[in-house]
Design a protein around this motif. Structure first.
Motif, short mmCIF file in Angstrom:
data_model
loop_
_atom_site.label_atom_id
_atom_site.label_comp_id
_atom_site.label_asym_id
_atom_site.label_seq_id
_atom_site.Cartn_x
_atom_site.Cartn_y
_atom_site.Cartn_z
N LYS B 278 0.64 -1.14 -0.04
CA LYS B 278 0.03 -0.08 0.11
C LYS B 278 0.83 1.29 0.04
CE LYS B 278 -3.74 2.40 2.74
NZ LYS B 278 -4.86 2.24 3.55
N THR B 279 1.75 1.22 0.88
CA THR B 279 2.85 2.39 1.13
C THR B 279 3.37 2.76 -0.20
OG1 THR B 279 2.99 1.95 3.30
CG2 THR B 279 4.51 3.55 2.54
N THR B 281 2.94 1.32 -3.68
CA THR B 281 2.19 1.75 -4.45
C THR B 281 1.62 3.24 -4.81
OG1 THR B 281 0.13 0.75 -3.55
CG2 THR B 281 1.68 -0.56 -5.03
N LEU B 282 1.08 3.63 -3.55
CA LEU B 282 0.66 5.04 -3.35
C LEU B 282 1.73 6.08 -3.66
CD1 LEU B 282 -2.10 4.68 -0.66
CD2 LEU B 282 -2.18 4.66 -2.83
N PRO B 285 3.07 5.95 -7.91
CA PRO B 285 1.83 5.70 -8.91
C PRO B 285 2.38 5.58 -10.43
CG PRO B 285 2.03 8.10 -8.51
CD PRO B 285 3.00 7.13 -7.49
N TYR B 291 -2.74 -3.41 -7.74
CA TYR B 291 -2.65 -3.42 -6.34
C TYR B 291 -3.27 -4.69 -5.78
CZ TYR B 291 -1.71 1.65 -7.26
OH TYR B 291 -1.31 2.94 -7.97
N TYR B 299 -7.51 0.02 0.61
CA TYR B 299 -7.40 1.55 0.25
C TYR B 299 -8.81 2.04 0.27
CZ TYR B 299 -3.13 -0.02 -2.42
OH TYR B 299 -1.94 -0.77 -2.72
N ASP B 303 -7.52 7.58 -1.02
CA ASP B 303 -6.25 7.30 -1.14
C ASP B 303 -5.46 7.44 -2.66
OD1 ASP B 303 -6.39 4.55 1.27
OD2 ASP B 303 -5.79 6.51 1.63
N VAL B 304 -6.73 6.91 -3.56
CA VAL B 304 -6.29 6.60 -4.86
C VAL B 304 -6.93 7.35 -5.91
CG1 VAL B 304 -5.64 3.94 -4.67
CG2 VAL B 304 -8.05 4.52 -4.62
N ASN B 307 -5.20 9.33 -8.80
CA ASN B 307 -4.20 8.33 -9.81
C ASN B 307 -5.26 7.41 -10.23
OD1 ASN B 307 -1.52 9.17 -9.87
ND2 ASN B 307 -1.72 8.68 -7.63
#
Lengths: 370, 370
Positions: B278-279, B281-282, B285, B291, B299, B303-304, B307
């Motif tokens: 998680k950390t 990929t965020l 991007p 993910y 997530y 958070d997403v 992107n």
């Protein structure tokens, strides 16, 4: 006695503590084959090993390593409930298997990594060696060690082998490579040459130094462990010979860029793997051209005269502690009979992996010279 | 009590032996994760495990497996000096770590193979599963699992990773493949997904059945074990992020026929490996597009959202025993926000490898769909 030894050594005083007249240097460090973050076992620069086992309520704890005739190393209980002890003498350089006896049961040392030998996953310890650089993990291009599962109709399963592809294998997709089929000894398995032997690192380092041409190494289980250590006369080569010749070699030749002919195929093995190598090479003279027996017997000229034109190299090695004149004399007789025969004796070691790491180091540059 | 249980079970009489009202079936077989030729530990069709330990002079022997609240399984000494016992209840399907306490010290079961978890090489046992076929060793084309040593200037050494190349990789030298970077959990290492997870066999079988397109899987050590299990707030992602993004990905893209772009690169992880996923990929991007968090968090749309156009899949899984509504609700919210989000709940398992084997099985077909 050993507890006293430890106290005297720690106090730093010079004194004669053993019949050996050796002061144990207190430069102990964790063995390089410990589990992550584990302080024990430890080894010093002289080859002594020190153990620490937590078993507060145990009655006896003994380590299988130490002076052979004395039955290993008996640990003594320290104040904090841990059991500690140091080998009574130094050990040979290189890798050793061992285990711990706790109250009559055989277990592994939780501080050490595990290595397959004597038909069990044993604990392993590494004694520093003056020449350890040749198998060190260095900042050089590294090959890959590939776990493959090859179909084996003869044993009705998929069997495992490890295939070392040298550095440059991926960068040079038009190059094809010779192959060494390298066998382990009794009690071991297909992991031995990589885990205990560091074959991949030995090759990576020699290739980086230009000491050997790159080649592929194939390591599979030699089906050695169905017989007991003393039961060699019951061993039948046919099952493994079938797996190797009919199943593994075709698989490797189909999945890797090999030079798939007799001139570019070698077989070698340590100990019982050498016995297997001798039997299989003699029985299949059109398959292999380079033969290597590592602490694994010898060839006599009569064994090989009929196929002299097909044999490019016979390599025979042993440790200096295991009657090395055998390999020296055999190589001399083969040379006299017109063979390219080489013997190598590892100084200061016996029937153990330091002999075989060094043997691979000596063997590699001799292979596949046109 | 357990000794009585054993006697009653062996006598075959139907009776209620525990508060559970279960008759233990005497169809015990050696666990498939035993060392070669070892009869114990054993497992039966209901998920009970039976242990036998040789330690004639020990005072107490206890196995860490068994009903959690009861502190594992206490073994009783039989007439021949061996210690035996059976778990008080059945265990979840699939793989379990365990160890043995002998007189206050922690050791491994000499009958079992070793698996790295909880920051030590533990013993492992396999409970039969109704769906075990999907990770069985079958007569299908197999991929290779390649041990690579990649240069890591940031950690001043060569680091190890395992790279799964799918069947057909060698036969089709003009094909290039997408890549899944797959992380282990706290206490584990780069061997976990292969040894405990059987990721290679899961992929081999699904590829043979046409259930997934072939892709490469990369498994390296996530540098998780410097913090203790409860010390997550001290964990810093930057060292591993640097290794992964700056060192491992470039190495893989240079040595393997990858499709080296964001759309063809996935990251996933179990437990703490999910937190790392998680950390990372965020924070990156433009590196990953797919993910997957396996028992490893969720997530939120916030958070997403920034992107969304770059994210092709968010996969969230958990065992039914570990508050599965978390992943269900999170996936629903993501879907509502316009993401391709999927949740999967493994029935009857918790925070354990059967959940993650099944998760990989569910995840693979969803990856890299154009």
């Amino acid at each position: 006695m050993k507890h006293l030894l430890l106290l005297i050594a720690l106090s730093g005083s010079l004194c004669f503590v053993q019949a050996q007249d050796t002061v144990i240097k207190e430069d102990f460090k964790p063995s390089t084959k410990n589990q992550p973050q584990q302080e024990y076992p430890q080894v010093n620069s002289q080859g002594y090993a020190r153990f620490k086992i937590i078993a507060p309520a145990a009655d006896s704890v003994r380590v299988s390593l130490g002076l052979g005739g004395q039955g290993g190393t008996k640990l003594l209980k320290a104040e904090d409930g841990s059991w500690m002890g140091t080998t009574a003498g130094p050990m040979d350089e290189g890798f050793h298997y061992y285990n711990i006896n706790i109250d009559g049961g055989k277990f592994n040392d939780p501080g050490a990594l595990n290595y397959y030998g004597s038909t069990r996953w044993e604990s392993g310890i590494e004694i520093p060696a003056h020449d350890q650089d040749f198998y060190a993990l260095k900042d050089v291009p590294h090959g890959h060690v590939q776990q493959v599962l090859f179909p084996s109709p003869s044993t009705q399963t998929s069997r495992r082998a490890f295939v070392y592809t040298p550095p440059g294998y991926y960068e040079n997709p038009s190059l094809r490579y010779p192959v060494l089929y390298l066998q382990h000894g009794w009690g071991e398995d297909e992991t031995a040459w990589s885990n205990q032997g560091h074959a991949n690192l030995i090759m990576d380092n020699m290739i980086a130094e230009g000491k050997t041409k790159p080649f592929i190494i194939v390591m599979t289980y030699g089906m050695t462990n169905e017989v007991r250590m003393g039961g060699m006369r019951n061993f039948k080569i046919e099952p493994f010979q079938t797996v190797l010749i009919n199943e593994l070699i075709p698989y490797v030749d189909s999945k890797f860029r090999t030079i798939a002919d007799q001139q570019h195929r070698a077989m070698g093995g340590l100990s019982m793997g050498g016995m297997e190598t001798k039997t299989i090479t003699l029985g299949n003279p059109d398959v292999f051209s380079h033969y290597a027996l590592l602490s694994g017997g010898t060839y006599a000229p009569d064994d090989v005269n009929a196929n002299k034109s097909k044999i490019k190299l016979i390599f025979l090695s042993a440790g200096s502690k295991e009657r090395p004149d055998g390999v020296r004399n055999a190589a001399a007789a083969l040379k006299e009979a017109g063979f390219n025969a080489v013997s190598y004796v590892s100084e200061g070691t016996g029937h153990e992996f330091q002999t075989w790491r060094r043997s691979l180091r000596e063997l590699a540059p001799l292979l596949f010279k046109e």
